[in-house]
Design a protein around this motif. Structure first.
Motif, PDB file in Angstrom:
ATOM      1  N   LEU A  51      -5.372  -4.999  14.872  1.00  0.00           N
ATOM      2  CA  LEU A  51      -4.021  -5.672  14.691  1.00  0.00           C
ATOM      3  C   LEU A  51      -4.573  -6.772  13.573  1.00  0.00           C
ATOM      4  O   LEU A  51      -3.655  -7.189  12.562  1.00  0.00           O
ATOM      5  N   LEU A  52      -5.650  -7.451  13.721  1.00  0.00           N
ATOM      6  CA  LEU A  52      -6.045  -8.410  12.731  1.00  0.00           C
ATOM      7  C   LEU A  52      -6.119  -7.843  11.196  1.00  0.00           C
ATOM      8  O   LEU A  52      -5.533  -8.449  10.336  1.00  0.00           O
ATOM      9  N   ALA A  53      -6.688  -6.683  11.202  1.00  0.00           N
ATOM     10  CA  ALA A  53      -6.966  -5.869   9.929  1.00  0.00           C
ATOM     11  C   ALA A  53      -5.681  -5.870   9.101  1.00  0.00           C
ATOM     12  O   ALA A  53      -5.104  -5.730   8.017  1.00  0.00           O
ATOM     13  N   THR A  54      -4.692  -5.232  10.156  1.00  0.00           N
ATOM     14  CA  THR A  54      -3.108  -4.933   9.527  1.00  0.00           C
ATOM     15  C   THR A  54      -2.783  -5.995   9.154  1.00  0.00           C
ATOM     16  O   THR A  54      -1.856  -6.002   7.778  1.00  0.00           O
ATOM     17  N   VAL A  55      -2.650  -7.123   9.627  1.00  0.00           N
ATOM     18  CA  VAL A  55      -2.049  -8.385   9.460  1.00  0.00           C
ATOM     19  C   VAL A  55      -2.667  -9.095   8.097  1.00  0.00           C
ATOM     20  O   VAL A  55      -1.914  -9.276   7.228  1.00  0.00           O
ATOM     21  N   LEU A  57      -4.403  -7.115   5.756  1.00  0.00           N
ATOM     22  CA  LEU A  57      -4.692  -6.092   4.666  1.00  0.00           C
ATOM     23  C   LEU A  57      -3.154  -5.709   4.148  1.00  0.00           C
ATOM     24  O   LEU A  57      -2.902  -5.512   2.985  1.00  0.00           O
ATOM     25  N   LEU A  58      -2.106  -5.877   5.210  1.00  0.00           N
ATOM     26  CA  LEU A  58      -0.911  -5.368   4.809  1.00  0.00           C
ATOM     27  C   LEU A  58       0.169  -6.525   5.002  1.00  0.00           C
ATOM     28  O   LEU A  58       1.208  -6.607   4.153  1.00  0.00           O
ATOM     29  N   GLY A  59       0.023  -7.148   6.119  1.00  0.00           N
ATOM     30  CA  GLY A  59       1.091  -8.386   6.293  1.00  0.00           C
ATOM     31  C   GLY A  59       1.077  -9.360   5.293  1.00  0.00           C
ATOM     32  O   GLY A  59       2.231  -9.699   4.727  1.00  0.00           O
ATOM     33  N   GLY A  66       6.863 -10.656  -1.187  1.00  0.00           N
ATOM     34  CA  GLY A  66       8.231 -11.133  -0.900  1.00  0.00           C
ATOM     35  C   GLY A  66       8.511 -12.616  -1.631  1.00  0.00           C
ATOM     36  O   GLY A  66       9.514 -12.759  -2.225  1.00  0.00           O
ATOM     37  N   MET A  67       7.488 -13.370  -1.640  1.00  0.00           N
ATOM     38  CA  MET A  67       7.588 -14.679  -2.413  1.00  0.00           C
ATOM     39  C   MET A  67       7.523 -14.536  -3.727  1.00  0.00           C
ATOM     40  O   MET A  67       8.531 -15.239  -4.314  1.00  0.00           O
ATOM     41  N   LEU A  68       6.965 -13.716  -4.146  1.00  0.00           N
ATOM     42  CA  LEU A  68       6.932 -13.419  -5.861  1.00  0.00           C
ATOM     43  C   LEU A  68       8.303 -12.887  -6.088  1.00  0.00           C
ATOM     44  O   LEU A  68       8.767 -12.870  -7.233  1.00  0.00           O
ATOM     45  N   SER A  69       9.084 -12.030  -5.404  1.00  0.00           N
ATOM     46  CA  SER A  69      10.168 -11.408  -5.723  1.00  0.00           C
ATOM     47  C   SER A  69      11.364 -12.392  -6.041  1.00  0.00           C
ATOM     48  O   SER A  69      12.264 -12.104  -6.630  1.00  0.00           O
ATOM     49  N   PHE A  70      10.998 -13.778  -5.371  1.00  0.00           N
ATOM     50  CA  PHE A  70      11.968 -14.664  -5.681  1.00  0.00           C
ATOM     51  C   PHE A  70      11.571 -15.716  -6.689  1.00  0.00           C
ATOM     52  O   PHE A  70      11.990 -16.769  -7.058  1.00  0.00           O
TER      53      PHE A  70
END
Length: 332
Positions: A51-55, A57-59, A66-70
């Protein structure tokens, strides 16, 4: 042997003193056989690293995207280290433009055609594996695994050689068979032929996964069911629809779901084949996001397109899962 007594009961008979059972230690009030808190938490502790690796590497990249899209991020902002927030202007520009919706429709149709072909050929190949003898099954399995294990770019390069305009094997074979007009044919000149080559490549790469999964699923079907169907007079097709297909249906649903995701996000094959050409007519959503973001250096716009791509993929997969669940409810 004397027995100690303590007074008499109501009948006048001596009452036997009962042996005292030692009380359990304080803090250990759980019933025998009940799992301990440590045992209950063990699965979650084992899942914690994943779960930590998913957060991480992906999260986190998803949040940054998402921040860059604004933001309005172009080479000028990168050089000057400026952060210019522009709200939803990137999304407004993408959603109000007609090109994005053309790419969305093209991506959905491209995914649907590929998944249907992959599942059809893969299912037939898996059933063939179940019917073959041990030696022929081993040879076919080796061929499937080799095709599956070939790196994506290597496989794409091989197909570029096969369909090359001047020295391609496909044009040479067609010329020898009598189609002399195909001796110098450019397969990457039109949208349809380019998509045909890419589809052939994707189907060739994906069929081994489906075939091996389906063959493994057939090994779980009890042979007694086929014998019972044969005694009832069922033919080959009736045995398939009444015995084989019900057992394979969960595997087919799961494999189709994975193939939808894999085909929809295919990038390397399409970009390496012709970079989304000719004239951007074979661009799918991942290619479109890369071209607008990295190719044209509109990084904020590319981030918005990539985020919308994730939403479209979630919508497509949610629709598929909803359809599957509804079908299972109807069968029950």
């Amino acid at each position: 042997m004397s027995v100690q007594t303590e007074g008499t009961d109501t009948a006048g008979e001596p009452a036997v003193r009962k042996a005292r059972v030692p009380a359990p230690p304080r803090g250990d009030d759980r019933t025998p056989g009940a799992p301990s808190r440590r045992g209950t938490a063990a699965p979650y502790l084992l899942l914690l690293p994943a779960l930590l690796a998913t957060v991480v590497l992906l999260g986190w990249p998803l949040v940054k995207n998402g921040m860059l899209s604004f933001q309005n991020l172009n080479p000028r902002q990168l050089i000057l280290h400026l952060t210019e927030w522009n709200g939803v202007d990137n999304y407004r520009e993408v959603l109000t433009g007609g090109e994005f919706w053309h790419v969305v429709a093209r991506s959905i149709v491209f995914t649907a055609v590929n998944v249907v072909l992959i599942m059809g050929v893969g299912t037939l190949t898996g059933l063939l594996l179940a019917r073959l003898g041990a030696k022929m099954r081993l040879l076919l399995m080796i061929g499937l695994v080799l095709a599956w294990a070939m790196p994506v770019i290597a496989a794409t390069t091989v197909y570029q050689w096969l369909f090359a305009q001047r020295f391609g094997v496909v044009n040479w074979v067609l010329d020898k068979l009598g189609w002399h007009s195909m001796a110098d044919h450019n397969w990457l000149q039109t949208q349809f032929s380019t998509f045909a080559v890419i589809t052939l490549l994707l189907v060739w790469q994906s069929v081994p996964f489906v075939a091996v999964n389906l063959y493994a699923a057939t090994t779980t079907i009890p042979r007694e069911l086929y014998e019972a169907a044969s005694l009832d007079g069922a033919g080959a097709w009736q045995s398939f629809t009444s015995v084989t297909l019900p057992f394979l249906r969960p595997f087919l649903y799961a494999t189709t779901f994975l193939e939808v995701i894999w085909i929809f996000k295919a990038f390397a094959q399409i970009f390496a084949m012709n970079e989304g050409g000719p004239d951007h007519l074979t661009e799918t959503l991942p290619i479109y996001a890369f071209v607008e973001g990295v190719g044209n250096q509109h990084f904020g716009l590319g981030a918005a397109i990539s985020f919308l791509t994730i939403l479209v993929l979630l919508a497509v997969t949610s629709y598929y899962l909803r359809m599957v669940l509804k079908q299972e409810e109807d069968e029950l």
